[in-house]
Design a protein around this motif. Structure first.
Motif, PDB file in Angstrom:
ATOM      1  N   GLU A  53      13.540  38.910  -7.187  1.00  0.00           N
ATOM      2  CA  GLU A  53      12.489  38.363  -8.671  1.00  0.00           C
ATOM      3  C   GLU A  53      12.397  37.208  -9.060  1.00  0.00           C
ATOM      4  O   GLU A  53      13.791  37.932  -9.950  1.00  0.00           O
ATOM      5  CB  GLU A  53      10.999  38.925  -8.110  1.00  0.00           C
ATOM      6  N   PHE A  54      11.557  35.779  -8.854  1.00  0.00           N
ATOM      7  CA  PHE A  54      12.588  35.051 -10.639  1.00  0.00           C
ATOM      8  C   PHE A  54      11.231  34.390 -10.304  1.00  0.00           C
ATOM      9  O   PHE A  54       9.819  34.219  -9.794  1.00  0.00           O
ATOM     10  CB  PHE A  54      12.979  33.864  -9.830  1.00  0.00           C
ATOM     11  N   LYS A  55      10.435  33.202 -11.178  1.00  0.00           N
ATOM     12  CA  LYS A  55       9.959  32.782 -11.818  1.00  0.00           C
ATOM     13  C   LYS A  55      10.664  31.537 -12.138  1.00  0.00           C
ATOM     14  O   LYS A  55      11.212  31.051 -12.706  1.00  0.00           O
ATOM     15  CB  LYS A  55       8.314  33.250 -11.990  1.00  0.00           C
ATOM     16  N   ARG A  56      10.320  30.056 -11.718  1.00  0.00           N
ATOM     17  CA  ARG A  56       9.885  28.493 -12.733  1.00  0.00           C
ATOM     18  C   ARG A  56       9.431  28.363 -13.822  1.00  0.00           C
ATOM     19  O   ARG A  56       8.401  28.595 -13.862  1.00  0.00           O
ATOM     20  CB  ARG A  56       9.624  27.870 -10.946  1.00  0.00           C
ATOM     21  N   VAL A  57      10.487  28.777 -14.699  1.00  0.00           N
ATOM     22  CA  VAL A  57       9.379  28.366 -16.627  1.00  0.00           C
ATOM     23  C   VAL A  57       9.396  27.690 -16.855  1.00  0.00           C
ATOM     24  O   VAL A  57       9.540  27.271 -17.798  1.00  0.00           O
ATOM     25  CB  VAL A  57       9.971  29.141 -16.855  1.00  0.00           C
ATOM     26  N   ALA A  58      10.537  26.253 -16.129  1.00  0.00           N
ATOM     27  CA  ALA A  58      10.454  24.911 -16.719  1.00  0.00           C
ATOM     28  C   ALA A  58      10.939  24.061 -15.468  1.00  0.00           C
ATOM     29  O   ALA A  58      12.050  23.929 -14.474  1.00  0.00           O
ATOM     30  CB  ALA A  58      11.667  24.930 -17.835  1.00  0.00           C
TER      31      ALA A  58
ATOM     32  N   TYR B 278       7.288  18.946 -22.883  1.00  0.00           N
ATOM     33  CA  TYR B 278       5.840  19.063 -22.826  1.00  0.00           C
ATOM     34  C   TYR B 278       5.145  20.193 -22.026  1.00  0.00           C
ATOM     35  O   TYR B 278       6.330  20.592 -21.591  1.00  0.00           O
ATOM     36  CB  TYR B 278       4.687  17.456 -22.632  1.00  0.00           C
ATOM     37  N   ASN B 279       4.273  21.128 -22.463  1.00  0.00           N
ATOM     38  CA  ASN B 279       3.286  21.909 -21.854  1.00  0.00           C
ATOM     39  C   ASN B 279       2.803  21.657 -20.313  1.00  0.00           C
ATOM     40  O   ASN B 279       1.342  21.029 -22.120  1.00  0.00           O
ATOM     41  CB  ASN B 279       3.504  23.164 -22.444  1.00  0.00           C
ATOM     42  N   ASP B 280       2.545  21.496 -19.657  1.00  0.00           N
ATOM     43  CA  ASP B 280       1.900  21.736 -18.330  1.00  0.00           C
ATOM     44  C   ASP B 280       2.189  22.858 -17.513  1.00  0.00           C
ATOM     45  O   ASP B 280       2.383  22.538 -16.343  1.00  0.00           O
ATOM     46  CB  ASP B 280       2.620  20.539 -17.697  1.00  0.00           C
ATOM     47  N   GLU B 281       1.414  23.846 -17.667  1.00  0.00           N
ATOM     48  CA  GLU B 281       1.206  24.835 -16.848  1.00  0.00           C
ATOM     49  C   GLU B 281       3.030  26.014 -17.150  1.00  0.00           C
ATOM     50  O   GLU B 281       2.639  27.011 -17.463  1.00  0.00           O
ATOM     51  CB  GLU B 281       1.336  24.978 -15.797  1.00  0.00           C
TER      52      GLU B 281
ATOM     53  N   LEU C 138      17.192  27.826 -24.864  1.00  0.00           N
ATOM     54  CA  LEU C 138      16.356  28.295 -26.831  1.00  0.00           C
ATOM     55  C   LEU C 138      15.045  28.678 -26.773  1.00  0.00           C
ATOM     56  O   LEU C 138      14.938  29.699 -27.716  1.00  0.00           O
ATOM     57  CB  LEU C 138      16.885  27.208 -27.899  1.00  0.00           C
ATOM     58  N   ARG C 139      14.278  27.960 -26.477  1.00  0.00           N
ATOM     59  CA  ARG C 139      12.521  28.321 -26.316  1.00  0.00           C
ATOM     60  C   ARG C 139      12.416  29.104 -25.104  1.00  0.00           C
ATOM     61  O   ARG C 139      11.752  29.912 -25.544  1.00  0.00           O
ATOM     62  CB  ARG C 139      11.939  26.618 -25.839  1.00  0.00           C
TER      63      ARG C 139
ATOM     64  N   ILE D 111      10.664  17.895 -19.369  1.00  0.00           N
ATOM     65  CA  ILE D 111      11.226  17.345 -19.743  1.00  0.00           C
ATOM     66  C   ILE D 111      10.902  16.158 -19.963  1.00  0.00           C
ATOM     67  O   ILE D 111      10.488  15.659 -18.574  1.00  0.00           O
ATOM     68  CB  ILE D 111      12.963  17.691 -19.348  1.00  0.00           C
ATOM     69  N   ASP D 112       9.932  15.425 -19.950  1.00  0.00           N
ATOM     70  CA  ASP D 112       9.871  14.164 -20.273  1.00  0.00           C
ATOM     71  C   ASP D 112      11.143  13.032 -20.697  1.00  0.00           C
ATOM     72  O   ASP D 112      11.270  12.676 -20.599  1.00  0.00           O
ATOM     73  CB  ASP D 112       8.514  13.521 -20.832  1.00  0.00           C
TER      74      ASP D 112
END
Length: 251
Positions: free
Chosen positions: A28-33, A137-140, A183-184, A144-145
């Motif tokens: 299992e995995f999740k998309r985090v960024a 920025y955080n959008d859920e 790093l985050r 990277i903008d």
């Protein structure tokens, strides 16, 4: 953690991915960024007519397409497609960002095969330590903008700066943004192992700098050696996931 940068492919949410940061394993995995979406006017046509991506990212970053970057006679039609979101799909793809930047720099407006513009872009790079501004920025999930990058590139092109320097600075910025994301994520998930994959990492300039900086930050870094980092490696990875009974998207 996985840094997976490629062209365009369907993600598990039905959207088009290509610039992803994942956390997980074979089960299992999740998309985090990821990166800010890029609109592709004409859908698949934009993969070959990459000037369409140039118009798209210029419009998103600047709110207009400066006359000096208008190189085709279908600009009005593409503007309409972008403004009305007609026959336009969105992709979080680093490969497509490379295409758009290559067209902005005048390296290529149309390509014969996917990735051609990125190859030409890498070949131009004159190594340096310059980089452009970017935002996260955080959008859920973290994103990277890339719009500040495009604004800086347009400014450098207008000032007549050497394309070879701009190209390297663009790739340096992608590396810096990836390292900041990792790093985050390390602070959140307490993971110090990073896997790097996807066709974009055939780019040795990008790969070598990213690996070096991650290792300098005490990450254990894994990347392709015996299997290629593009479709061959993807197929092998899918087989490994299937064998483990995985492929579940965590939420």
């Amino acid at each position: 953690m996985g840094i997976i940068w490629d062209g365009t492919g369907y993600g598990l949410d039905g959207k088009i991915w290509g610039g992803e940061f994942l956390v997980g394993d074979y089960k299992e995995f999740k998309r985090v960024a990821t990166i800010r979406d890029i609109a592709l006017p004409g859908g698949d046509m934009a993969i070959k007519d990459i000037y369409r991506i140039k118009y798209s990212i210029l419009m998103d970053a600047l709110g207009e397409i400066p006359n000096e970057f208008a190189t085709t006679d279908d600009l009005q039609v593409i503007n309409m497609m972008l403004n009305k979101n007609f026959n336009t799909v969105k992709a979080s793809s680093i490969g497509r960002l490379f295409d758009g930047v290559a067209s902005i720099l005048g390296i290529k407006d149309r390509v014969s095969y996917e990735g051609q513009a990125a190859v030409l872009l890498e070949s131009k790079a004159l190594e340096n330590d310059l980089f452009y501004k970017y935002e996260i920025y955080n959008d859920e999930i973290l994103k990277i903008d890339w719009r500040p990058i495009i604004r800086d590139i347009v400014n450098d092109v207008t000032l007549g700066k050497n394309v070879d320097i701009i190209t390297a600075a663009f790739m340096n910025t992608l590396v810096n943004s990836a390292v900041e994301i990792v790093l985050r994520l390390k602070d959140i998930y307490k993971i110090d192992r990073v896997v790097i994959s996807g066709g974009v990492f055939q780019n040795i300039y990008l790969l070598s700098k990213l690996v070096q900086i991650l290792r300098n930050n005490n990450f254990k870094v894994y990347y392709h050696n015996r299997v290629s980092t593009n479709d061959e490696g993807m197929a092998l990875g899918q087989l490994a996931v299937a064998e483990k009974g995985g492929g579940i998207l965590c939420v």
